[in-house]
Design a protein around this motif. Structure first.
Motif, PDB file in Angstrom:
ATOM      1  N   GLU A 191      50.503  30.138  33.696  1.00 41.81           N
ATOM      2  CA  GLU A 191      49.127  29.671  33.634  1.00 41.81           C
ATOM      3  C   GLU A 191      48.174  30.840  33.808  1.00 41.81           C
ATOM      4  N   TYR A 192      47.124  30.815  33.023  1.00 44.85           N
ATOM      5  CA  TYR A 192      46.128  31.868  33.146  1.00 44.85           C
ATOM      6  C   TYR A 192      44.744  31.263  33.032  1.00 44.85           C
ATOM      7  N   ASP A 193      43.903  31.582  33.994  1.00 44.75           N
ATOM      8  CA  ASP A 193      42.544  31.069  33.959  1.00 44.75           C
ATOM      9  C   ASP A 193      41.558  32.229  33.967  1.00 44.75           C
ATOM     10  N   MET A 194      40.716  32.271  32.954  1.00 47.16           N
ATOM     11  CA  MET A 194      39.792  33.390  32.809  1.00 47.16           C
ATOM     12  C   MET A 194      38.792  33.471  33.949  1.00 47.16           C
ATOM     13  N   ILE A 195      38.364  32.328  34.446  1.00 43.93           N
ATOM     14  CA  ILE A 195      37.375  32.352  35.526  1.00 43.93           C
ATOM     15  C   ILE A 195      37.971  32.939  36.807  1.00 43.93           C
ATOM     16  N   THR A 196      39.216  32.594  37.084  1.00 44.39           N
ATOM     17  CA  THR A 196      39.872  33.183  38.248  1.00 44.39           C
ATOM     18  C   THR A 196      39.910  34.701  38.127  1.00 44.39           C
ATOM     19  N   SER A 197      40.266  35.183  36.959  1.00 44.24           N
ATOM     20  CA  SER A 197      40.284  36.632  36.749  1.00 44.24           C
ATOM     21  C   SER A 197      38.916  37.240  36.978  1.00 44.24           C
ATOM     22  N   LEU A 198      37.920  36.570  36.442  1.00 42.85           N
ATOM     23  CA  LEU A 198      36.563  37.088  36.589  1.00 42.85           C
ATOM     24  C   LEU A 198      36.145  37.100  38.054  1.00 42.85           C
ATOM     25  N   GLU A 199      36.479  36.046  38.760  1.00 38.94           N
ATOM     26  CA  GLU A 199      36.099  35.994  40.177  1.00 38.94           C
ATOM     27  C   GLU A 199      36.819  37.065  40.984  1.00 38.94           C
TER      28      GLU A 199
END
Lengths: 213, 213
Positions: A191-199
């Motif tokens: 699973e990969y979430d772009m918002i998590t990366s950004l945060e």
DNA sequence: CTTTTATTGTTTATTTATTAACAATGATAA
DNA sequence: TTATCATTGTTAATAAATAAACAATAAAAG
């Protein structure tokens, strides 16, 4: 080729090594040192040598590693001999991005199908990949022996798509929605979430900034 | 709020906890147990409790954790008090995907600008985000005090974009191209390559499959 | 022929991340 | 009132990942 229990991180890096090696292959160089690979990927030379040790590759003491040989060996280890077929579910911006980015990349993975519900997209071909209606998902996946699914639909729809994929016999899922999915143990899920990366970037950028000022 | 040396993985999970908590907040529940959070994210309850311990949050022995309180506390820790401004460089499919996905998400991050070279996109607004020509990058970033940059341009252009971003005073970069970048130590850099993720899924799907058959 | 040098390959140490173990708590039931 | 129960919070143990240390090697230089 078989190597038992390659660490997760090593598998990831092998893919990156190959990518980096392919980039420099053109440049008439035939060999490369561990510190050169390391520099390209912002890791240490030891890390590189250790990974290569794990896959049993030996370099030349004076010339380093043979680029072509190494690319080939990595392929033997991380690619499936018979190839694997991939489908994207959801042809929004992200789905399209994935397809166009994938295009022209070698490797034993082939992008076979895309799925959507938008009538304007169905039965059209995007970057060489035909788009079908989602209600054909099971059929197409079974017919074409597709083993990997990428989910790029709106997050509310992710769980049902995942379920369909599993029922269609998929072996691995890459989920780009923020909705965590549940799949049986025999299906590998990433699973990969772009918002998590950004945060995460935001957090460490802030922290870094405080440290350096 | 200040907690020294929060582990990388914990920061990532805090962002995920918040996301998950926001999802269930609506559902008239006020409290949640560690095993419930854990189940949502496919991790262990101990992991959750340990992370919460690290940020100094105490739950209720009988009712679990107060959802609203916890969301707020996570915000105090991972968000910057004054907020942080973000820009996307490259308005292709991936850049658009990021913007539209970001839209409507709360949090202290705000998407201020997009950059591209395509005249058809410049001076238009996409999901509330204005698009400028890349040659305005430094000006806009400085004027708006943008501290985070997301790179979604074609990979050949990534290095020069990164350089411009650094020179404009950016504090963190999220690089979605397969080209590894070099930035000074005071800039936090996170790189993500979709093909690497896919190859990893392919590898472990293959392996998993052998194990279960 | 000997020394110096730069590199690999591998073992050992360290750090980071995860999991297990369990005491403490306080509500509920007996 | 006492025992039972499910949960938290924290420490201790384990596992995974990274980095350090260094012997081995062979080319090049002296």
């Amino acid at each position: 080729m078989f190597i038992k229990n390659l660490p997760h991180k090593t598998v990831e890096r092998l893919s990156q090594y190959r990518r980096a090696l392919l980039m420099i292959l053109s440049k008439e160089k035939t060999h490369v040192f561990s510190h050169e690979i390391a520099q390209m990927l912002h890791i240490t030379p030891v890390q590189v040598r250790r990974d290569l040790m794990l896959i049993g590759y030996s370099g030349n003491l004076r010339k380093g590693y043979d680029i072509k040989e190494l690319i080939e060996l990595i392929g033997k280890i991380i690619d499936s001999e018979r190839g694997q077929r991939v489908a994207v579910v959801g042809l929004g911006n992200l789905g399209k991005a994935f397809i166009s980015y994938f295009k022209g990349k070698r490797s034993k993975l082939s992008m076979i199908a895309a799925f959507d519900i938008n009538p304007e997209k169905i039965n059209r071909v995007f970057d060489g990949v035909p788009c079908y209606h989602i209600n054909q998902l099971t059929d197409i996946i079974k017919q074409n022996n597709i083993s990997i699914g990428i989910i790029t639909v709106p997050s509310e729809q992710a769980p049902e798509i995942a379920e369909s994929l599993v029922l269609s016999g998929i072996k691995g899922i890459l989920n780009y929605t923020p909705k965590p999915l549940n799949v049986p143990a025999y299906v590998y899920l990433e699973e990969y979430d772009m918002i998590t990366s950004l945060e995460k970037v935001a957090f460490f950028a802030k922290k870094n900034d405080e440290r350096f000022k």
